[in-house]
Enzyme design. Structure first.
Site, PDB file in Angstrom:
ATOM      1  N   HIS A 111       1.234   1.838   8.566  1.00  0.00           N
ATOM      2  CA  HIS A 111       2.346   2.009   9.510  1.00  0.00           C
ATOM      3  C   HIS A 111       1.824   2.426  10.889  1.00  0.00           C
ATOM      4  O   HIS A 111       2.360   2.029  11.916  1.00  0.00           O
ATOM      5  CB  HIS A 111       3.331   3.072   8.995  1.00  0.00           C
ATOM      6  CG  HIS A 111       3.976   2.695   7.701  1.00  0.00           C
ATOM      7  ND1 HIS A 111       5.326   2.481   7.556  1.00  0.00           N
ATOM      8  CD2 HIS A 111       3.446   2.457   6.470  1.00  0.00           C
ATOM      9  CE1 HIS A 111       5.599   2.138   6.316  1.00  0.00           C
ATOM     10  NE2 HIS A 111       4.471   2.126   5.626  1.00  0.00           N
ATOM     11  N   ASP A 163      10.313   4.876  11.784  1.00  0.00           N
ATOM     12  CA  ASP A 163       9.966   4.189  10.546  1.00  0.00           C
ATOM     13  C   ASP A 163      11.174   4.034   9.617  1.00  0.00           C
ATOM     14  O   ASP A 163      12.069   4.885   9.583  1.00  0.00           O
ATOM     15  CB  ASP A 163       8.888   4.997   9.822  1.00  0.00           C
ATOM     16  CG  ASP A 163       8.037   4.123   8.943  1.00  0.00           C
ATOM     17  OD1 ASP A 163       6.955   3.719   9.389  1.00  0.00           O
ATOM     18  OD2 ASP A 163       8.480   3.808   7.806  1.00  0.00           O
ATOM     19  N   GLN A 216     -11.741  -4.665  10.395  1.00  0.00           N
ATOM     20  CA  GLN A 216     -11.173  -5.857   9.740  1.00  0.00           C
ATOM     21  C   GLN A 216     -10.851  -7.023  10.669  1.00  0.00           C
ATOM     22  O   GLN A 216     -11.222  -8.166  10.388  1.00  0.00           O
ATOM     23  CB  GLN A 216      -9.914  -5.452   8.963  1.00  0.00           C
ATOM     24  CG  GLN A 216      -9.176  -6.623   8.342  1.00  0.00           C
ATOM     25  CD  GLN A 216      -8.350  -6.235   7.159  1.00  0.00           C
ATOM     26  OE1 GLN A 216      -8.848  -5.599   6.239  1.00  0.00           O
ATOM     27  NE2 GLN A 216      -7.099  -6.619   7.146  1.00  0.00           N
ATOM     28  N   TRP A 273       1.194  -6.127   4.293  1.00  0.00           N
ATOM     29  CA  TRP A 273       1.717  -7.033   5.312  1.00  0.00           C
ATOM     30  C   TRP A 273       0.808  -7.135   6.533  1.00  0.00           C
ATOM     31  O   TRP A 273       0.631  -8.203   7.112  1.00  0.00           O
ATOM     32  CB  TRP A 273       3.145  -6.675   5.715  1.00  0.00           C
ATOM     33  CG  TRP A 273       3.665  -7.683   6.691  1.00  0.00           C
ATOM     34  CD1 TRP A 273       4.047  -7.457   7.974  1.00  0.00           C
ATOM     35  CD2 TRP A 273       3.810  -9.102   6.467  1.00  0.00           C
ATOM     36  NE1 TRP A 273       4.429  -8.642   8.570  1.00  0.00           N
ATOM     37  CE2 TRP A 273       4.291  -9.671   7.665  1.00  0.00           C
ATOM     38  CE3 TRP A 273       3.573  -9.947   5.371  1.00  0.00           C
ATOM     39  CZ2 TRP A 273       4.545 -11.034   7.800  1.00  0.00           C
ATOM     40  CZ3 TRP A 273       3.827 -11.309   5.508  1.00  0.00           C
ATOM     41  CH2 TRP A 273       4.302 -11.832   6.703  1.00  0.00           C
ATOM     42  N   GLU A 278      -2.751 -10.444   9.658  1.00  0.00           N
ATOM     43  CA  GLU A 278      -4.040 -10.544  10.343  1.00  0.00           C
ATOM     44  C   GLU A 278      -4.807 -11.762   9.823  1.00  0.00           C
ATOM     45  O   GLU A 278      -5.453 -12.480  10.588  1.00  0.00           O
ATOM     46  CB  GLU A 278      -4.847  -9.251  10.137  1.00  0.00           C
ATOM     47  CG  GLU A 278      -4.292  -8.077  10.937  1.00  0.00           C
ATOM     48  CD  GLU A 278      -4.641  -6.684  10.414  1.00  0.00           C
ATOM     49  OE1 GLU A 278      -4.036  -5.702  10.881  1.00  0.00           O
ATOM     50  OE2 GLU A 278      -5.521  -6.575   9.535  1.00  0.00           O
ATOM     51  N   GLU A 283       5.154  -3.604  -1.536  1.00  0.00           N
ATOM     52  CA  GLU A 283       5.923  -4.854  -1.548  1.00  0.00           C
ATOM     53  C   GLU A 283       4.965  -6.052  -1.595  1.00  0.00           C
ATOM     54  O   GLU A 283       5.292  -7.164  -1.211  1.00  0.00           O
ATOM     55  CB  GLU A 283       6.884  -4.886  -0.371  1.00  0.00           C
ATOM     56  CG  GLU A 283       6.436  -5.321   0.992  1.00  0.00           C
ATOM     57  CD  GLU A 283       5.176  -4.727   1.613  1.00  0.00           C
ATOM     58  OE1 GLU A 283       4.515  -3.835   1.024  1.00  0.00           O
ATOM     59  OE2 GLU A 283       4.822  -5.175   2.710  1.00  0.00           O
TER      60      GLU A 283
HETATM   61  N1  UDP Z   1      -7.886  -1.859   7.688  1.00  0.00           N
HETATM   62  C1  UDP Z   1      -9.070  -1.870   8.416  1.00  0.00           C
HETATM   63  N2  UDP Z   1     -10.228  -1.629   7.739  1.00  0.00           N
HETATM   64  C2  UDP Z   1     -10.275  -1.388   6.408  1.00  0.00           C
HETATM   65  C3  UDP Z   1      -9.056  -1.406   5.681  1.00  0.00           C
HETATM   66  C4  UDP Z   1      -7.892  -1.654   6.352  1.00  0.00           C
HETATM   67  O1  UDP Z   1      -9.073  -2.088   9.631  1.00  0.00           O
HETATM   68  O2  UDP Z   1     -11.369  -1.192   5.871  1.00  0.00           O
HETATM   69  C5  UDP Z   1      -6.621  -2.076   8.412  1.00  0.00           C
HETATM   70  C6  UDP Z   1      -6.126  -3.499   8.286  1.00  0.00           C
HETATM   71  O3  UDP Z   1      -6.656  -4.301   9.325  1.00  0.00           O
HETATM   72  C7  UDP Z   1      -4.616  -3.314   8.386  1.00  0.00           C
HETATM   73  C8  UDP Z   1      -4.370  -1.927   7.787  1.00  0.00           C
HETATM   74  O4  UDP Z   1      -5.629  -1.268   7.817  1.00  0.00           O
HETATM   75  O5  UDP Z   1      -4.217  -3.314   9.738  1.00  0.00           O
HETATM   76  C9  UDP Z   1      -3.885  -1.973   6.352  1.00  0.00           C
HETATM   77  O6  UDP Z   1      -2.546  -2.323   6.335  1.00  0.00           O
HETATM   78  P1  UDP Z   1      -1.929  -3.237   5.190  1.00  0.00           P
HETATM   79  O7  UDP Z   1      -0.483  -3.364   5.478  1.00  0.00           O
HETATM   80  O8  UDP Z   1      -2.681  -4.488   5.056  1.00  0.00           O
HETATM   81  O9  UDP Z   1      -2.186  -2.453   3.852  1.00  0.00           O
HETATM   82  P2  UDP Z   1      -1.921  -0.946   3.363  1.00  0.00           P
HETATM   83  O10 UDP Z   1      -3.114  -0.174   3.765  1.00  0.00           O
HETATM   84  O11 UDP Z   1      -0.658  -0.471   4.031  1.00  0.00           O
HETATM   85  O12 UDP Z   1      -1.811  -1.111   1.887  1.00  0.00           O
END
Ligand code: UDP
Length: 469
Positions: free
Chosen positions: A20, A117, A346, A364, A369, A385
């Site tokens: 978020h 949020d 990433q 998401w 990305e 989700e």
């Molecule tokens: N991310 C990153 N490096 C990592 C793991 C995650 O930059 O090693 C970033 C990824 O690019 C994304 C966010 O963390 O922007 C993860 O959000 P996502 O909604 O994909 O998954 P969540 O972590 O909420 O399950």
């Protein structure tokens, strides 16, 4: 208009979790780039995350979270660090304690609008107290937000006889099938709890707030964007992919936590690889894999004979022994596979021309990305989700192949090496790659001047200006 100068001033108040916080940072940058004053409200430890804005002026306001009073461990101010169902529910419920400090901030700074949020449904009333509009940010797709409304309304999961019997999401475009096993545990709970009440209020707030900001673009999911707006009747603006606001390598590398690998080292490794020859494997900010699952994944990777970057959330222990890694794995993979232990840059990796595929948990942000980078995906949903997002990727957009995960879970286990190998090989030869590439181009066009997301962001800013004269 709230601020003294007559400039539109937006307060962004995200849930304290990387999924978020990261898109909120991008969103704030997007608004700031259009001349809006942007302020992010967050807890003390999250401040460093917002410190690297590279020339874009974004204010940060600190809000203190009384974790201990809320029955959470001391210093707990981040949902990523709570792993049990009970704790994450407790955490989200406890954020209601932030109402009073939020009101103080609104009183003091008098912004023109509050983007809060989805998990803070009470924020609509708080904003109303100050006579300002509240926008909801849910951090997911039109597809998944709409499907959750369908499930809540029609309860198709209560009309099947077993957890594995598929049902079609009712009154929803595209004959999308799910099973009970793929639904979040909180959706399946029969009894009403404080948390289920909060979720209901959250979904209600999509209707009762000023509107919803969606990190998506119209061309990605037109049927679902239309469904959300026209059938459900929710006012919404799509402004994504917000990650595309990060243009240079430094911006792309510094999102979320400090990367565990130097960006130059990472780029150097990638630069030794041929065009479209590396698969990137990462499961977001909260992966929780059993050791045996990590072992199976490593075996699958090796068997696939692909070059890869694999992000693992485990550090080496003192004895440098890693039971979850097959013996001699790293030596055998020397030059072929790179393991990043911790946090990866990433977007920087996904955007590199050597990267040709993405094994993802379908969070998401990661999904979008991946779309923006034009890479096909191997989908491995786990929780939240993510199973909805998987359906969008594999059945609607057809830019991904499922690894075959069937069970919503908080600890990932049970996917065999053969399934991983098969999906990794298939993704390279299937038609998914061409479709993903075309979609990546559409994503870029959407955020360029005149594109659908660019225009919708303008429309939102205009609407806010009229609303807050
Ligand atoms: N991310 C990153 N490096 C990592 C793991 C995650 O930059 O090693 C970033 C990824 O690019 C994304 C966010 O963390 O922007 C993860 O959000 P996502 O909604 O994909 O998954 P969540 O972590 O909420 O399950």
């Amino acid at each position: 208009m709230g601020s003294n100068s007559g400039q539109l001033h937006i307060f962004f108040f995200p849930l304290m979790g990387h999924g978020h916080l990261i898109p909120t940072m991008d969103m704030a940058k997007l608004f700031a780039a259009r001349g809006v004053k942007a302020t992010i409200i967050t807890t003390p430890r999250k401040v460093p995350l917002f410190s690297k804005t590279h020339g874009i002026n974004i204010d940060i306001q600190i809000i203190k979270f009384p974790a201990v009073e809320a029955g959470l461990p001391e210093g707990c101010e981040n949902i990523d660090s709570v792993t049990s169902l009970d704790m994450s529910h407790k955490f989200i419920k406890a954020t209601k304690m932030l109402q009073q400090p939020l009101e103080q901030l609104l009183e003091e700074y008098q912004p023109s609008c509050l983007v809060a949020d989805l998990f803070f449904p009470w924020a609509t009333d708080v904003a109303a107290k100050f006579g300002i509009p509240r926008l909801v940010f849910g951090g997911t797709s039109f597809f998944s937000q709409s499907s959750q409304h369908s499930l809540q309304l029609y309860e198709p999961h209560k009309k099947v006889f077993s957890d594995s019997e598929p049902f079609v999401i009712p009154s929803f475009p595209g004959e999308i099938k799910l099973t009970r096993m793929q639904l979040p545990d909180f959706t399946l709970q029969e009894v009403e709890t404080d948390f289920s009440k909060l979720l209901e209020e959250a979904m209600e707030s999509e209707f009762t707030s000023y509107g919803v900001v969606v990190n998506s673009f119209y061309e990605l999911e037109p049927a679902y964007a239309d469904h959300y707006r026209k059938v459900l009747g929710i006012k919404a603006w799509h402004i994504g992919p917000v990650s595309l606001c990060n243009k240079d390598a430094e911006d792309k590398a510094q999102r979320g936590k400090e990367a565990s690998i130097d960006e130059h080292e990472c780029l150097k490794w990638l630069s030794t690889k041929k065009l479209n020859s590396v698969i990137y494997i990462c499961f977001g900010s909260m992966p929780n894999f059993s050791d045996s699952q990590l072992f199976e994944l490593a075996m699958g990777l090796e068997a696939s004979e692909q070059q890869f970057i694999w992000v693992v959330r485990k550090g080496k222990n003192e004895k440098e022994e890693e039971d979850w890694l097959p013996k001699g794995f790293e030596e055998r993979m020397e030059g072929k596979g790179l393991i990043i232990r911790g946090w990866a840059p990433q977007v920087l990796i996904l955007d590199h021309e050597a990267v040709e595929g993405f094994v993802t948990h379908c969070g998401w942000n990661s999904t979008l990305e991946g779309v923006a980078s034009g890479v096909p995906m191997v989908t491995w949903p786990m929780a939240s989700e993510q199973f909805y997002n998987e359906k969008l990727i594999t059945q609607v957009l057809k830019i991904g192949i499922s690894v075959g995960a069937q069970q919503w879970t908080r600890v990932v286990d049970g996917i065999k090496r053969e399934a991983i190998e098969r999906a990794m090989r298939q993704i390279l030869v299937g038609e998914e790659a061409a479709r993903a590439k075309a979609l990546g181009e559409m994503a870029r066009r959407a955020v360029e001047e005149g594109g659908s997301s660019y225009s919708d962001l303008n429309a939102l800013i205009e609407a806010l200006r009229l609303h807050c004269p």
